[in-house]
Design an enzyme around this catalytic site. Structure first.
Site, PDB file in Angstrom:
ATOM      1  N   ARG A 193      56.813  23.068  41.979  1.00  0.00           N
ATOM      2  CA  ARG A 193      55.372  23.294  41.830  1.00  0.00           C
ATOM      3  C   ARG A 193      54.887  24.174  42.981  1.00  0.00           C
ATOM      4  NH1 ARG A 193      52.390  19.684  43.961  1.00  0.00           N
ATOM      5  NH2 ARG A 193      53.268  17.853  42.940  1.00  0.00           N
TER       6      ARG A 193
ATOM      7  N   ASP B 166      38.618  40.755  37.137  1.00  0.00           N
ATOM      8  CA  ASP B 166      39.563  40.449  36.048  1.00  0.00           C
ATOM      9  C   ASP B 166      40.087  41.792  35.542  1.00  0.00           C
ATOM     10  OD1 ASP B 166      40.802  39.926  33.607  1.00  0.00           O
ATOM     11  OD2 ASP B 166      39.384  38.349  33.030  1.00  0.00           O
TER      12      ASP B 166
HETATM   13  C1  LIG Z   1      43.190  36.428  27.682  1.00  0.00           C
HETATM   14  C2  LIG Z   1      42.212  36.698  28.768  1.00  0.00           C
HETATM   15  C3  LIG Z   1      41.947  35.739  29.752  1.00  0.00           C
HETATM   16  C4  LIG Z   1      42.551  34.341  29.726  1.00  0.00           C
HETATM   17  O1  LIG Z   1      43.929  34.382  29.919  1.00  0.00           O
HETATM   18  P1  LIG Z   1      44.973  33.331  29.235  1.00  0.00           P
HETATM   19  O2  LIG Z   1      46.285  33.860  29.694  1.00  0.00           O
HETATM   20  O3  LIG Z   1      44.768  33.425  27.768  1.00  0.00           O
HETATM   21  O4  LIG Z   1      44.648  31.998  29.772  1.00  0.00           O
HETATM   22  C5  LIG Z   1      41.057  36.079  30.757  1.00  0.00           C
HETATM   23  N1  LIG Z   1      40.457  37.290  30.797  1.00  0.00           N
HETATM   24  C6  LIG Z   1      40.690  38.230  29.852  1.00  0.00           C
HETATM   25  C7  LIG Z   1      39.999  39.533  29.952  1.00  0.00           C
HETATM   26  C8  LIG Z   1      41.574  37.968  28.814  1.00  0.00           C
HETATM   27  O5  LIG Z   1      41.784  38.901  27.880  1.00  0.00           O
END
Ligand SMILES: *Cc1c(COP(=O)(O)O)cnc(C)c1O
Length: 379
Positions: free
Chosen positions: A46, A170
């Protein structure tokens, strides 16, 4: 090392015991200690696992960051970032946001006393107006999902620094091939590795990168304490996927350009959302902060009805109707009933997301086949 070389070599090295070129899958939960506390840097998987460590170092290098951390999903990575905050803290986030991010902010963390503001981040004055002493985090997603708006990362980073708050970007839609937010002032870059980075639609994983040693300590503590870590088999698959990231992204961009143009020229298509068009409202920002424009796009049909959109997406054969994006295969989706169903209709409409909107993740197949598929589906 330049980007294409990094995808293959950064952070990875031949196995010291056998010379194996590919990072082994260290399928183990624990590690022998010669005496209590005497070990080779690995105690429990972990906390650390050698396959995951090489992936983390590779991802950090791709994003021009010092440190990388991997999580069991993109959502687990987002969860870790918000856990840096305390009750009373405030977050300023873009309003055209991945549905799962909106959900964890408003339905999980809001009840822990963290306050979230959602704003059109194309409007810098509107962002500044929300800043106060409690502002601790700015959350940027660009290109946005599904309207492909482009947010000026550098401009938001200046506001974040003045507010003494963290900026997390993001970077899922762009991937580090198209943009590296750390170079534009981000403190943390977050990925759903599930998408372009792994690129083969066979793993769910998330990642964070940062430069600050202090942030690394705090995020590693959260990673280890909360436990949302990925396994070694998935780490291996992602390392393998990354070795062709630059080739895949190049083709996503080339195919994306042609599909966007085909749609723009089609009489039954009313609007195409793709940042590569000079007519896109944020085209100049996209040109300045991205290396190319990618294969993600959305479009609406001239009739603008939900039925018309659903008819098209149920007729496509190569563009598979599915959640997710960023794999080698082309996918299509209907945000209002799929990825963004968790955002209330009023909120969706406020953010300009029409119920007839179709989103495409253009894959790396032959372009002639992709265009033919859309031609027969749109009619
Ligand atoms: C898919 C996605 C997420 C979440 O990610 P997971 O791997 O599905 O948990 C977050 N931000 C964006 C822009 C995404 O496309």
């Amino acid at each position: 090392m330049k980007f294409n070389t990094k995808t293959i070599h950064a952070g990875v090295f031949p196995d010291p015991t056998t010379g194996a070129i590919m990072t082994p899958i260290y399928q183990t939960s624990t590690y022998a200690q010669s005496s209590p506390g005497e070990h080779k840097g690995f105690e429990y998987s972990r906390t650390h696992n050698p396959t995951r460590s090489q992936l983390q170092d590779n991802l950090a290098a791709l994003e021009n960051a010092k440190h990388g951390l991997c999580f069991a999903s993109g959502m687990a990575a987002i969860d870790a970032v918000v856990k840096l905050l305390s009750p009373g803290d405030e977050v300023i986030s873009t309003n055209d946001l991945y549905g799962g991010s909106y959900r964890i902010f408003t339905q999980i963390f809001a009840s822990y006393g963290i306050k979230f503001h959602f704003v059109d981040m194309g409007d810098l004055d509107a962002i500044s107006a929300l800043v106060n002493d409690n502002t601790k985090l700015f959350w940027v997603e660009t290109p946005t999902n599904p309207l492909l708006k482009i947010i000026d990362i550098k401009a938001v980073s200046i506001i974040a620094k003045q507010a003494n708050a963290l900026l997390c970007v993001d970077n899922t839609f762009a991937s580090p091939y198209l943009q590296t937010p750390m170079d534009l002032g981000a403190d943390i870059v977050m990925h759903s590795v599930t998408k372009f980075i792994n690129g083969h639609s066979d793993v769910v994983m998330g990642a964070l990168v940062c430069n600050s040693d202090d942030l690394l300590d705090r995020l590693s503590f959260i990673q280890n304490s909360c436990g949302g870590t990925p396994g070694p088999q998935d780490s291996f698959l992602v390392l393998r996927g990354i070795k062709t990231l630059h080739l895949r992204m190049q083709r996503h961009c080339d195919n994306g350009r042609e599909v966007a143009q085909f749609l723009a020229d089609h009489p039954k298509v009313s609007k195409v959302y793709w940042p590569g068009f000079t007519s896109h409202p944020n085209h100049d920002v996209a040109k300045a902060q991205m290396n190319d424009f990618g294969g993600m796009m959305s479009f609406t049909l001239s009739g603008d009805s939900i039925e018309e959109a659903q008819a098209v997406i149920s007729k496509t054969k190569l563009f598979t109707l599915a959640e997710s994006l960023g794999g080698v295969e082309s996918l299509c989706g209907h945000p209002a009933s799929m990825t963004h169903a968790s955002i209330p209709k009023e909120e969706r409409e406020k953010a300009g997301l029409k119920d007839s909107l179709i989103r495409l993740s253009v894959g790396i197949e032959d372009i002639e086949d992709l265009i033919e598929d859309l031609r027969q589906a749109i009619g």
